[in-house]
Design a protein around this motif. Structure first.
Motif, short mmCIF file in Angstrom:
data_model
loop_
_atom_site.label_atom_id
_atom_site.label_comp_id
_atom_site.label_asym_id
_atom_site.label_seq_id
_atom_site.Cartn_x
_atom_site.Cartn_y
_atom_site.Cartn_z
N UNK A 192 35.32 26.70 23.78
CA UNK A 192 34.96 26.75 25.06
C UNK A 192 35.48 27.52 26.13
N UNK A 193 36.13 28.65 25.29
CA UNK A 193 36.91 29.64 26.29
C UNK A 193 36.05 31.01 26.35
N UNK A 194 35.72 31.58 27.31
CA UNK A 194 34.98 32.69 27.32
C UNK A 194 35.76 33.99 27.80
N UNK A 195 35.82 35.12 27.27
CA UNK A 195 36.59 36.10 27.65
C UNK A 195 35.84 37.27 27.77
N UNK A 196 36.30 38.25 28.66
CA UNK A 196 35.85 39.43 29.04
C UNK A 196 36.87 40.48 29.65
N UNK A 197 36.75 41.62 29.61
CA UNK A 197 37.63 42.80 30.04
C UNK A 197 36.92 43.45 31.09
N UNK A 198 37.55 43.89 32.28
CA UNK A 198 36.72 44.68 33.26
C UNK A 198 37.69 45.52 34.01
N UNK A 199 37.49 46.89 34.30
CA UNK A 199 38.40 47.70 35.30
C UNK A 199 38.69 46.96 36.60
N UNK A 200 39.77 46.85 36.87
CA UNK A 200 40.12 46.30 38.34
C UNK A 200 39.55 47.09 39.67
N UNK A 201 39.59 48.32 39.38
CA UNK A 201 39.37 49.01 40.52
C UNK A 201 37.53 49.09 40.74
N UNK A 202 37.00 49.18 39.40
CA UNK A 202 35.32 49.01 39.45
C UNK A 202 35.18 47.72 40.02
#
Length: 169
Positions: free
Chosen positions: A48-58
């Motif tokens: 039930x947990x979905x994860x992703x990583x993204x650049x904070x400034x972008x």
């Protein structure tokens, strides 16, 4: 070392993206290794947990751009939110008012799922203003829309909404 190299390269340089991805993957590895050693890793069987990583400034710059369409006094409360749509490694952000819609896409790391949710634009944009350039890891509960946004020095916790409430363009 990779972080120092990334900061020295111009943003339009091909190598910037390459070294930033290496930095993100090394951060994930170090974070997961530390969490495993301390017994803090999330249950890998929790689907039930979905994860992703993204650049904070972008993410912050794209949110600033599309949030211009959001009215300060919306008659429809859900239009105060930004729609997050994940499809594979692409995150599409959408903001609307009753007459206009703006969308933009960002490449994310460590996600191959499809999922959509809403986040309050004001809360998210104000939170991201306080964070310097670094990877952000989003954890979103698919059932309750509770989310944690992890960054190097801490985390933000907030509750999102079901994307089905958002009007279609």
């Amino acid at each position: 070392i990779a972080a120092k190299i990334v900061l020295l390269l111009p943003k339009n340089n091909f190598f910037f993206g390459f070294f930033f991805k290496i930095y993100l993957f090394s951060l994930i590895f170090v974070t997961n290794t530390r969490a495993s050693a301390q017994g803090l890793n999330a249950n890998p069987l929790n689907l039930n947990i979905m994860n992703f990583i993204v650049s904070s400034s972008l993410l912050s710059s794209r949110l600033q751009t599309i949030s211009r369409v959001i009215n300060s006094k919306n008659t429809i409360a859900v239009l105060d939110c930004i729609l997050f749509e994940l499809k594979g490694n692409t995150l599409t952000l959408t903001a609307s008012d009753p007459d206009n819609t703006l969308s933009t896409s960002i490449e994310v790391v460590d996600c191959s799922e499809e999922f959509s949710f809403l986040i309050s634009s004001k809360i998210l944009i104000d939170s991201l203003k306080e964070i310097s350039e670094q990877p952000l890891r989003f954890e979103v509960n698919r059932d309750t829309y509770e989310m944690n946004i992890f960054y190097l020095n801490g985390k933000y916790s907030m509750v999102g909404q079901n994307a089905e409430e958002y009007p279609s363009a």
